[in-house]
Design an enzyme around this catalytic site. Structure first.
Site, PDB file in Angstrom:
ATOM      1  N   GLU A 190       0.955  -1.165   0.052  1.00  0.00           N
ATOM      2  CA  GLU A 190      -0.050   0.050   0.024  1.00  0.00           C
ATOM      3  C   GLU A 190       0.794   1.245   0.018  1.00  0.00           C
ATOM      4  OE1 GLU A 190      -3.761   0.245   1.940  1.00  0.00           O
ATOM      5  OE2 GLU A 190      -3.335  -1.578   2.771  1.00  0.00           O
ATOM      6  N   ASP A 191       0.262   2.462  -0.342  1.00  0.00           N
ATOM      7  CA  ASP A 191       1.070   3.762  -0.295  1.00  0.00           C
ATOM      8  C   ASP A 191       0.817   4.224   0.945  1.00  0.00           C
ATOM      9  OD1 ASP A 191      -1.692   4.173  -0.464  1.00  0.00           O
ATOM     10  OD2 ASP A 191      -1.546   5.844  -2.165  1.00  0.00           O
TER      11      ASP A 191
ATOM     12  N   ASP B 231      -4.249   5.839   6.408  1.00  0.00           N
ATOM     13  CA  ASP B 231      -4.532   6.902   6.841  1.00  0.00           C
ATOM     14  C   ASP B 231      -5.641   6.746   8.301  1.00  0.00           C
ATOM     15  OD1 ASP B 231      -5.463   9.784   7.288  1.00  0.00           O
ATOM     16  OD2 ASP B 231      -6.460   9.986   5.638  1.00  0.00           O
TER      17      ASP B 231
ATOM     18  N   PHE C   9      -1.405  16.097   4.074  1.00  0.00           N
ATOM     19  CA  PHE C   9      -1.901  15.634   2.743  1.00  0.00           C
ATOM     20  C   PHE C   9      -0.435  15.632   2.089  1.00  0.00           C
ATOM     21  CE2 PHE C   9      -3.361  14.844  -1.404  1.00  0.00           C
ATOM     22  CZ  PHE C   9      -4.449  13.831  -1.119  1.00  0.00           C
TER      23      PHE C   9
ATOM     24  N   ARG D 176       2.127  12.303  -9.039  1.00  0.00           N
ATOM     25  CA  ARG D 176       2.449  10.870  -8.695  1.00  0.00           C
ATOM     26  C   ARG D 176       4.036  10.597  -9.310  1.00  0.00           C
ATOM     27  NH1 ARG D 176      -1.919   7.926  -7.676  1.00  0.00           N
ATOM     28  NH2 ARG D 176      -3.970   8.275  -8.765  1.00  0.00           N
TER      29      ARG D 176
END
Ligand code: 5GP
Length: 178
Positions: free
Chosen positions: A98-99, A102, A151, A164
């Site tokens: 996963e990136d 959160d 963020f 990206r």
């Protein structure tokens, strides 16, 4: 509201070094096993590409995509697959790549959905962990970096499909109204 690229949080060399460390741990832990990487699109694509090329053991890969923010905004709409895994998962050693985790809703639900397909083992490798934002407990067996509540974009993570391609992780800043 307008946004711009803010300060660098994690540099490209720092990411490279941590990917090496994670790949080293994973290579030891999964030696002789039947490793299947499940890359969570789109944000984890660049992390997955670097991680799997740094592993010193054989592995296979598949890709899933999830609708992410449903659960965070409404308890009635749990995250769901927009693209499920294509390959059989039964009796495989699955490592989810996963990136960022959160609130934890997406990862917790993904683990539940994959667990239902009877893998031999299931673990999560996330590049980033926004630990202070967690609403649902979910394990992260391999974590790249714990980051503060901001963020972030770059190294696969986007804002409106932008950023990206950046080799580093940066904070996205709000431009003050004139
Ligand atoms: P969670 O369900 O854990 O709240 O959300 C996980 C998903 O939200 C991530 O896979 C990612 O798509 C998105 N997300 C959460 N925080 C960030 C962030 O700081 N930057 C970006 N680009 N996406 C984020």
């Amino acid at each position: 509201m307008r946004y711009r690229l803010g300060p660098t949080l994690i540099t490209a060399p720092e990411i490279r070094a941590r990917v090496q460390e994670l790949a080293g741990m994973i290579s030891l832990d999964y030696a002789g096993r039947d490793l299947l990487l499940i890359c969570v699109l789109k944000g984890a694509a660049i992390f997955w590409a670097d991680l799997c090329r740094t592993l010193r053991i054989p592995c296979q890969s598949d890709f899933v995509a999830m609708e992410s923010y449903g659960a965070a905004t409404s308890p009635l709409s749990e995250p769901r697959f927009t693209k499920p895994a294509d390959v059989a998962l039964a009796d495989r050693d699955i490592l989810i790549v996963e990136d960022i985790i959160d609130t934890g809703h997406t990862s917790a639900r993904l683990r539940e959905l994959l667990r239902a397909r009877s893998p031999r083992s299931l673990a999560t490798c996330s590049l980033l962990d926004k630990a202070e934002r967690r609403q649902v407990a979910t394990p992260i067996e391999y974590c790249g970096f714990v980051i503060p509540n901001a963020f972030v974009v770059g190294y696969g993570l986007d804002y409106a499909q932008q950023y990206r391609h950046l080799p580093h992780i940066a904070v996205l800043e709000r431009i003050p109204e004139a």
